[in-house]
Design a protein around this motif. Structure first.
Motif, PDB file in Angstrom:
ATOM      1  N   GLY A 193       0.782  -1.220   0.000  1.00 16.54           N
ATOM      2  CA  GLY A 193       0.000   0.000   0.000  1.00 16.54           C
ATOM      3  C   GLY A 193       0.810   1.264   0.000  1.00 16.54           C
ATOM      4  N   SER A 194       0.841   1.927  -1.156  1.00 19.78           N
ATOM      5  CA  SER A 194       1.499   3.218  -1.232  1.00 19.78           C
ATOM      6  C   SER A 194       0.747   4.257  -0.412  1.00 19.78           C
ATOM      7  CB  SER A 194       1.618   3.654  -2.686  1.00 19.78           C
ATOM      8  OG  SER A 194       2.364   2.687  -3.397  1.00 19.78           O
ATOM      9  N   GLU A 195      -0.532   4.012  -0.124  1.00 18.07           N
ATOM     10  CA  GLU A 195      -1.280   4.951   0.717  1.00 18.07           C
ATOM     11  C   GLU A 195      -0.735   4.949   2.151  1.00 18.07           C
ATOM     12  OE1 GLU A 195      -2.365   2.102  -0.388  1.00 18.07           O
ATOM     13  OE2 GLU A 195      -3.811   1.139   0.958  1.00 18.07           O
ATOM     14  N   ILE A 196      -0.096   3.854   2.554  1.00 17.19           N
ATOM     15  CA  ILE A 196       0.558   3.831   3.882  1.00 17.19           C
ATOM     16  C   ILE A 196       1.932   4.497   3.775  1.00 17.19           C
ATOM     17  CG2 ILE A 196       1.318   2.363   5.800  1.00 17.19           C
ATOM     18  CD1 ILE A 196      -0.631   0.200   4.721  1.00 17.19           C
ATOM     19  N   LEU A 197       2.626   4.257   2.670  1.00 16.50           N
ATOM     20  CA  LEU A 197       3.968   4.830   2.473  1.00 16.50           C
ATOM     21  C   LEU A 197       3.930   6.341   2.268  1.00 16.50           C
ATOM     22  CD1 LEU A 197       5.468   2.053   0.171  1.00 16.50           C
ATOM     23  CD2 LEU A 197       5.996   2.442   2.580  1.00 16.50           C
ATOM     24  N   THR A 198       2.770   6.881   1.869  1.00 16.81           N
ATOM     25  CA  THR A 198       2.636   8.339   1.783  1.00 16.81           C
ATOM     26  C   THR A 198       1.993   8.891   3.059  1.00 16.81           C
ATOM     27  OG1 THR A 198       0.534   8.069   0.605  1.00 16.81           O
ATOM     28  CG2 THR A 198       2.490   8.451  -0.748  1.00 16.81           C
ATOM     29  N   GLY A 199       1.792   8.050   4.057  1.00 19.44           N
ATOM     30  CA  GLY A 199       1.244   8.512   5.330  1.00 19.44           C
ATOM     31  C   GLY A 199      -0.225   8.911   5.264  1.00 19.44           C
ATOM     32  N   PHE A 200      -0.909   8.558   4.163  1.00 14.93           N
ATOM     33  CA  PHE A 200      -2.336   8.893   4.015  1.00 14.93           C
ATOM     34  C   PHE A 200      -3.170   8.011   4.939  1.00 14.93           C
ATOM     35  CE2 PHE A 200      -6.429   8.208   1.793  1.00 14.93           C
ATOM     36  CZ  PHE A 200      -6.856   9.521   1.652  1.00 14.93           C
ATOM     37  N   THR A 201      -2.734   6.771   5.090  1.00 13.34           N
ATOM     38  CA  THR A 201      -3.481   5.778   5.861  1.00 13.34           C
ATOM     39  C   THR A 201      -2.632   5.266   7.021  1.00 13.34           C
ATOM     40  OG1 THR A 201      -4.626   5.072   3.857  1.00 13.34           O
ATOM     41  CG2 THR A 201      -4.675   3.541   5.707  1.00 13.34           C
ATOM     42  N   GLN A 202      -3.200   5.264   8.212  1.00 11.64           N
ATOM     43  CA  GLN A 202      -2.549   4.654   9.376  1.00 11.64           C
ATOM     44  C   GLN A 202      -2.667   3.138   9.235  1.00 11.64           C
ATOM     45  OE1 GLN A 202      -1.034   6.073  12.332  1.00 11.64           O
ATOM     46  NE2 GLN A 202      -0.566   3.932  12.703  1.00 11.64           N
ATOM     47  N   ASN A 203      -1.576   2.420   9.435  1.00  4.83           N
ATOM     48  CA  ASN A 203      -1.536   0.977   9.214  1.00  4.83           C
ATOM     49  C   ASN A 203      -2.125   0.204  10.400  1.00  4.83           C
ATOM     50  OD1 ASN A 203      -0.989  -1.551   8.231  1.00  4.83           O
ATOM     51  ND2 ASN A 203       1.242  -1.340   8.287  1.00  4.83           N
ATOM     52  N   THR A 204      -3.430   0.348  10.588  1.00  8.77           N
ATOM     53  CA  THR A 204      -4.087  -0.362  11.697  1.00  8.77           C
ATOM     54  C   THR A 204      -4.146  -1.865  11.424  1.00  8.77           C
ATOM     55  OG1 THR A 204      -6.259   0.033  10.707  1.00  8.77           O
ATOM     56  CG2 THR A 204      -5.521   1.618  12.356  1.00  8.77           C
ATOM     57  N   ASN A 205      -4.104  -2.249  10.152  1.00 12.56           N
ATOM     58  CA  ASN A 205      -4.133  -3.675   9.819  1.00 12.56           C
ATOM     59  C   ASN A 205      -2.955  -4.419  10.444  1.00 12.56           C
ATOM     60  OD1 ASN A 205      -6.439  -3.495   8.306  1.00 12.56           O
ATOM     61  ND2 ASN A 205      -5.413  -3.422   6.316  1.00 12.56           N
ATOM     62  N   ALA A 206      -1.776  -3.794  10.388  1.00 11.15           N
ATOM     63  CA  ALA A 206      -0.590  -4.451  10.940  1.00 11.15           C
ATOM     64  C   ALA A 206      -0.730  -4.646  12.447  1.00 11.15           C
ATOM     65  CB  ALA A 206       0.663  -3.638  10.621  1.00 11.15           C
ATOM     66  N   THR A 207      -1.240  -3.625  13.128  1.00  5.64           N
ATOM     67  CA  THR A 207      -1.383  -3.728  14.584  1.00  5.64           C
ATOM     68  C   THR A 207      -2.374  -4.828  14.956  1.00  5.64           C
ATOM     69  OG1 THR A 207      -1.100  -1.340  14.610  1.00  5.64           O
ATOM     70  CG2 THR A 207      -1.756  -2.373  16.684  1.00  5.64           C
ATOM     71  N   PHE A 208      -3.501  -4.842  14.241  1.00  4.04           N
ATOM     72  CA  PHE A 208      -4.517  -5.871  14.484  1.00  4.04           C
ATOM     73  C   PHE A 208      -3.924  -7.266  14.303  1.00  4.04           C
ATOM     74  CE2 PHE A 208      -7.587  -8.849  12.681  1.00  4.04           C
ATOM     75  CZ  PHE A 208      -8.637  -8.793  13.578  1.00  4.04           C
ATOM     76  N   LEU A 209      -3.231  -7.466  13.186  1.00  3.61           N
ATOM     77  CA  LEU A 209      -2.680  -8.790  12.887  1.00  3.61           C
ATOM     78  C   LEU A 209      -1.547  -9.159  13.845  1.00  3.61           C
ATOM     79  CD1 LEU A 209      -2.675  -8.641   8.983  1.00  3.61           C
ATOM     80  CD2 LEU A 209      -4.091 -10.135  10.431  1.00  3.61           C
ATOM     81  N   ALA A 210      -0.705  -8.169  14.186  1.00  2.00           N
ATOM     82  CA  ALA A 210       0.408  -8.441  15.099  1.00  2.00           C
ATOM     83  C   ALA A 210      -0.126  -8.893  16.453  1.00  2.00           C
ATOM     84  CB  ALA A 210       1.273  -7.196  15.255  1.00  2.00           C
ATOM     85  N   ARG A 211      -1.185  -8.214  16.919  1.00  4.46           N
ATOM     86  CA  ARG A 211      -1.791  -8.570  18.205  1.00  4.46           C
ATOM     87  C   ARG A 211      -2.377  -9.974  18.141  1.00  4.46           C
ATOM     88  NH1 ARG A 211      -0.405  -6.884  22.895  1.00  4.46           N
ATOM     89  NH2 ARG A 211      -2.019  -6.717  24.454  1.00  4.46           N
ATOM     90  N   LYS A 212      -3.133 -10.227  17.085  1.00  3.28           N
ATOM     91  CA  LYS A 212      -3.770 -11.534  16.928  1.00  3.28           C
ATOM     92  C   LYS A 212      -2.723 -12.651  16.841  1.00  3.28           C
ATOM     93  CE  LYS A 212      -8.360 -10.972  16.485  1.00  3.28           C
ATOM     94  NZ  LYS A 212      -9.327 -11.698  17.330  1.00  3.28           N
ATOM     95  N   LEU A 213      -1.749 -12.479  15.956  1.00  3.29           N
ATOM     96  CA  LEU A 213      -0.745 -13.530  15.761  1.00  3.29           C
ATOM     97  C   LEU A 213       0.029 -13.790  17.045  1.00  3.29           C
ATOM     98  CD1 LEU A 213       0.681 -12.570  12.237  1.00  3.29           C
ATOM     99  CD2 LEU A 213      -0.753 -14.538  12.796  1.00  3.29           C
ATOM    100  N   SER A 214       0.413 -12.706  17.738  1.00  2.08           N
ATOM    101  CA  SER A 214       1.184 -12.868  18.975  1.00  2.08           C
ATOM    102  C   SER A 214       0.406 -13.676  19.995  1.00  2.08           C
ATOM    103  CB  SER A 214       1.552 -11.498  19.553  1.00  2.08           C
ATOM    104  OG  SER A 214       2.382 -10.797  18.659  1.00  2.08           O
ATOM    105  N   PHE A 215      -0.875 -13.347  20.150  1.00  2.66           N
ATOM    106  CA  PHE A 215      -1.667 -14.055  21.152  1.00  2.66           C
ATOM    107  C   PHE A 215      -2.108 -15.436  20.701  1.00  2.66           C
ATOM    108  CE2 PHE A 215      -1.655 -10.004  23.261  1.00  2.66           C
ATOM    109  CZ  PHE A 215      -1.477 -10.419  24.570  1.00  2.66           C
ATOM    110  N   LEU A 216      -1.970 -15.706  19.409  1.00  8.34           N
ATOM    111  CA  LEU A 216      -2.214 -17.070  18.926  1.00  8.34           C
ATOM    112  C   LEU A 216      -0.948 -17.927  19.061  1.00  8.34           C
ATOM    113  CD1 LEU A 216      -4.366 -16.159  15.815  1.00  8.34           C
ATOM    114  CD2 LEU A 216      -5.113 -17.714  17.645  1.00  8.34           C
ATOM    115  N   GLY A 217       0.163 -17.311  19.532  1.00 14.12           N
ATOM    116  CA  GLY A 217       1.381 -18.085  19.762  1.00 14.12           C
ATOM    117  C   GLY A 217       2.375 -18.055  18.610  1.00 14.12           C
TER     118      GLY A 217
END
Lengths: 279, 279
Positions: free
Chosen positions: B22-46
């Protein structure tokens, strides 16, 4: 001789990477707002952000990415995090190791840390002196909010700029010390326009956007579907960057004209949400 | 033969990368909430998230990172973005290219897309059929919110799981289709505790934290300075993951005990903010 920020020459190109050190981001504990802030700033200063990367605070992981940045001969690497007093704060140590530069107490940085703790009536423990240790040749950046200085290090093709991970500190240091230099070095003008289209689905607009993007390869055109199925809304980001301001404005104007014409044809309505530019 | 999610075998290891297209994240237009959501989920899934990477929608940039993930023989790659109908939606095309797999209309995915647009009274244009094109061997994931299906692709050591970039779609698909499989495959139990310490500066606490971290290498202990100089607050994240639940609980308990003891010694106060676990 004390190196100064003012004397630094521009990097050899405008390509940038952002590397965020922080297992707290990799465990989803912390939202990476630093990356968004820096990506927005860098983009509007005329730099091309090619990667945002979050890495664990471990040399075998993070060191590899710093090494790759060097091998790619890019202009800027901005790092955040890993400048503090704890065991996992090892960003500058890793940069030293990758570049085979000695990590040593920087006299200027030491003064900054010393003054900070003296003012608080605190002694200079090993953990506090650690924050003044930088790769040989680094220029420290004053931290107006917290204890840990940042650093700017010249490498072959550009600069590694290291800022703390605490957002208030990172932002203050970027705006006070880094942004003015990046603006001075910048070779590109940037403009962004945001349009909001209602009544047309993204997939109906897609063939038009695809044709426009093909015609104007220097503009980045991104559609973001919002709204619902019954009431589709598409937000369009048009981002253009060019050495030539007049050319850039002409591209944006033509892209907008083509999008307005497509929306008319498809029976939707369009609203301009305002734009932003670096000029 | 139709491949099914239920029949899939676990990946060879628990190491994961997240790549956001996503170039929309690389231009700072969009906050990358997807990464945080997935990082939290994956971490707690082990699973151990070793990288979050945002890449431009260009093969020479993104393809390189997919290739690296394959060479590292990691267990999971979750991608977000690039599944839609526009010119820059090319994630599955890139994955096909890196793996030298044909990109073809997946019959199941085609049915999903067809039903979605039939229900809206819309025809199947090329841009819509494009959303059903997947690497040969991929299993499509139903999108309960939007048009574009996701995909799960078995590679030598694990899986590439591709989800859309629209957060509501990504979350719905992760929770309905991906999370149950990852939970079934998981080999690790996870626990996190958050402590809030007032009246002690991070740098004063640092020597104690450094010693505790050294004693318990299986726990990740991260201090986050908050508050102000006159009223310092340090938030401590203690994160532990282990195949053995009893061992993990014992580590967390011992780390907490040591931190409580250090805080007492330094004259601060401590509050437990509650924890989260995967058990």
């Amino acid at each position: 001789m004390i190196l100064t920020l003012e004397g630094l020459q521009p990097p050899s190109n405008s390509n940038a990477w952002i590397i965020n050190f922080g297992s707290e981001i990799l465990t989803g504990f912390t939202q990476n707002t630093n990356a968004t802030f820096l990506a927005r700033k860098l983009s509007f200063l005329g730099y091309y952000v090619k990667r945002i990367m979050v890495v664990p605070d471990a040399y075998e992981e993070a060191g590899e990415e710093i090494q790759r940045w060097i091998e790619k001969k890019l202009g800027l690497l901005i790092t955040t995090g890993g400048l503090g007093p704890t065991y996992d704060d090892s960003t500058l140590e890793m940069i030293s190791k990758v570049l085979s530069l000695p990590l040593e107490v920087n006299p200027e940085a030491f003064e900054m840390v010393k003054i900070y703790y003296e003012r608080l009536g605190e002694s200079l423990t090993d953990e506090r002196v650690k924050m003044a240790k930088m790769p040989n040749g680094a220029i420290p950046i004053r931290n107006p909010v917290g204890a840990a200085p940042g650093s700017i290090l010249r490498v072959e093709t550009g600069y590694i700029i290291s800022l703390p991970g605490v957002p208030s500190e990172m932002r203050a240091m970027f705006e006070s010390a880094v942004e003015p230099i990046l603006a001075r070095w910048s070779k590109n003008k940037v403009s962004e326009e945001i349009l909001e289209i209602t009544g047309i689905m993204e997939s109906s607009l897609a063939p038009y956007i695809n044709a426009i993007a093909k015609e104007f390869p220097n503009a980045y055109i991104k559609t973001h579907p919002k709204g619902t199925e019954g009431n589709p809304i598409v937000v369009v980001q048009i981002f253009a960057s060019s050495k030539n301001e007049a050319e850039m404005n002409a591209i944006i104007a033509k892209v907008k004209e083509k999008i307005f014409s497509a929306v008319n044809k498809l029976g939707g309505s369009i609203e301009q949400e305002g734009g932003k530019g670096s000029t």
